[in-house]
Motif scaffolding. Structure first.
Motif, PDB file in Angstrom:
ATOM      1  N   GLY A  86       0.759  -1.050  -0.066  1.00 37.62           N
ATOM      2  CA  GLY A  86       0.078  -0.119   0.254  1.00 37.62           C
ATOM      3  C   GLY A  86       0.827   1.201   0.210  1.00 37.62           C
TER       4      GLY A  86
ATOM      5  N   TYR B 201      -2.868   5.986 -13.304  1.00 37.73           N
ATOM      6  CA  TYR B 201      -2.914   5.416 -12.119  1.00 37.73           C
ATOM      7  C   TYR B 201      -4.128   4.847 -11.873  1.00 37.73           C
TER       8      TYR B 201
ATOM      9  N   THR C  21      -7.010   2.076 -11.164  1.00 36.87           N
ATOM     10  CA  THR C  21      -7.200   0.602 -10.657  1.00 36.87           C
ATOM     11  C   THR C  21      -6.938  -0.288 -11.886  1.00 36.87           C
TER      12      THR C  21
ATOM     13  N   ASP D 141      -4.003  -2.163   2.445  1.00 35.64           N
ATOM     14  CA  ASP D 141      -4.198  -0.757   2.096  1.00 35.64           C
ATOM     15  C   ASP D 141      -4.502  -0.706   0.538  1.00 35.64           C
ATOM     16  N   TRP D 142      -3.750   0.179  -0.135  1.00 38.99           N
ATOM     17  CA  TRP D 142      -4.318   0.322  -1.478  1.00 38.99           C
ATOM     18  C   TRP D 142      -4.224  -1.110  -2.346  1.00 38.99           C
TER      19      TRP D 142
ATOM     20  N   THR E 276      -7.302  -2.669  -1.960  1.00 39.28           N
ATOM     21  CA  THR E 276      -8.220  -2.350  -3.019  1.00 39.28           C
ATOM     22  C   THR E 276      -8.171  -2.846  -4.354  1.00 39.28           C
TER      23      THR E 276
ATOM     24  N   THR F 154      -7.999  12.701   1.566  1.00 41.76           N
ATOM     25  CA  THR F 154      -7.985  12.196   0.186  1.00 41.76           C
ATOM     26  C   THR F 154      -7.933  13.626  -0.644  1.00 41.76           C
TER      27      THR F 154
ATOM     28  N   TYR G 217      -2.544   7.496  -7.117  1.00 40.56           N
ATOM     29  CA  TYR G 217      -3.525   6.579  -6.858  1.00 40.56           C
ATOM     30  C   TYR G 217      -4.734   7.167  -6.444  1.00 40.56           C
ATOM     31  N   TYR G 218      -4.395   8.290  -5.476  1.00 43.66           N
ATOM     32  CA  TYR G 218      -5.393   8.899  -4.802  1.00 43.66           C
ATOM     33  C   TYR G 218      -6.216  10.229  -5.716  1.00 43.66           C
TER      34      TYR G 218
ATOM     35  N   LEU H 247      -9.272   8.608  -7.801  1.00 44.88           N
ATOM     36  CA  LEU H 247     -10.372   8.202  -6.944  1.00 44.88           C
ATOM     37  C   LEU H 247     -11.651   8.304  -7.829  1.00 44.88           C
TER      38      LEU H 247
ATOM     39  N   ASN I 131     -11.718   6.185 -11.082  1.00 43.40           N
ATOM     40  CA  ASN I 131     -11.962   4.718 -10.521  1.00 43.40           C
ATOM     41  C   ASN I 131     -13.550   4.706 -10.439  1.00 43.40           C
TER      42      ASN I 131
END
Length: 324
Positions: free
Chosen positions: A32, A74, A76, A101-102, A105, A150, A239-240, A243, A246
């Motif tokens: 993560g 980046y 998912t 963590d990530w 997910t 976030t 990654y954040y 969001l 995703n």
């Protein structure tokens, strides 16, 4: 003593740094933020001894792996594409995927959309969640004086400047305050996964720990510090920053269930358990994961579960793997 090998594997148009140990059915270990493949050092040896091929990649944007320049790379699905290519590059048909963590997910979503490649899933910390009714940027709180972490991470450059000013201090604070060493979670406990004052940074509310957490040696800590001093934090923060994207992409898989066998583990003091509604989400998981074979709370541990309680995690994961 390090006994795993480190290599590079080309997959999905990028190069991943990979730590590997053992022979047998493959098990992918997904870290993560802010971690690297080194977070699985205890599991690499244990899984190898139990007859499995343990493979821990530095996820894209982390450690020795490539860090694509475009923020949009980046999502998912981009990461799952890396993992599908990794399984193929290893010469395997499928693998069990384990994540924290990530990484948890990603592991859930990989098992959801590609059960042909990911035959079982173990998630640490993060439960399987249904698609939210709103995009994350609208779901998480925004206030005049503070914003949810976030939202803070979503601002290009903000968290990078704060985190990279002193990498050792950043990791020392995050690792300690999100771990079980920080104790039970309540309104009086500083929480790195909470609100960030607009006039300060995420780290400002966290006191400097007197020492490293008990589960992290000075040597192991320096391995992480060296990795992030070299890579920076931008890849992980991206990654954040995806969001909402995703959430858009997840519409295509709305209504699907994770049909593969699954196991969920969470630390008693995981910061995520303090998020409103999280207990209800965990209790609803069997509806989304009909193959769920158990949920376990690891007493005394926090968010960095596989590092904080390696023996208990190893026992649970290996027992699950032998039951497949």
């Amino acid at each position: 003593m390090q006994t795993f090998t480190q290599t590079f594997i080309e997959t999905n148009g990028i190069r991943l740094g990979v730590a590997e140990q053992g022979a047998g059915p493959p098990v992918l270990l997904l870290h993560g933020f802010p971690e690297t493949s080194y977070a699985w050092r205890h599991q690499l040896a244990a899984l190898s001894s139990a007859g499995f091929r343990a493979v821990a990649p530095d996820m894209r944007g982390f450690g020795r792996s490539d860090c694509p320049a475009e923020q949009a790379q980046y999502t998912t699905l981009d990461i799952i594409g890396d993992l599908v290519g990794l399984v193929e590059a290893l010469g395997e048909q499928n693998a069990v995927v384990v994540g924290n963590d990530w990484g948890a997910t990603i592991a859930w979503q990989a098992a959801l959309v590609r059960p042909d490649r990911f035959r079982a899933v173990v998630a640490l910390g993060v439960p399987m969640m249904d698609r939210a009714p709103l995009t994350p940027s609208k779901l998480f709180p925004v206030m005049q004086q503070a914003w949810f972490y976030t939202h803070y991470f979503a601002q290009p450059g903000y968290a990078e400047r704060e985190f990279e000013a002193d990498v050792a201090t950043t990791l020392r604070k995050l690792y300690f305050w999100a771990s079980g060493d920080a104790g039970p979670r309540d309104i009086n406990t500083p929480n790195p996964f909470g609100l960030v004052p607009r006039e300060a940074g995420l780290l400002d509310a966290l006191p400097q720990p007197a020492a490293l957490p008990t589960w992290l040696s000075e040597h192991d800590f320096e391995v992480f510090v060296s990795a992030f001093a070299a890579s920076g934090f931008r890849g992980g923060l991206n990654y954040y920053r995806n969001l909402d994207r995703n959430w858009d992409l997840q519409a295509a898989f709305s209504g699907l269930q994770v049909q593969t066998p699954a196991l969920y583990l969470v630390g008693e003091y995981d910061t995520g358990l303090a998020i409103p509604g999280m207990q209800e989400i965990i209790s609803m998981m069997p509806k989304l994961v009909p193959g769920l074979r158990g949920s376990q709370i690891i007493q005394g541990a926090g968010h960095w579960l596989q590092q904080e309680a390696p023996e208990r995690v190893n026992t649970a994961v290996i027992e699950f793997l032998h039951g497949l």
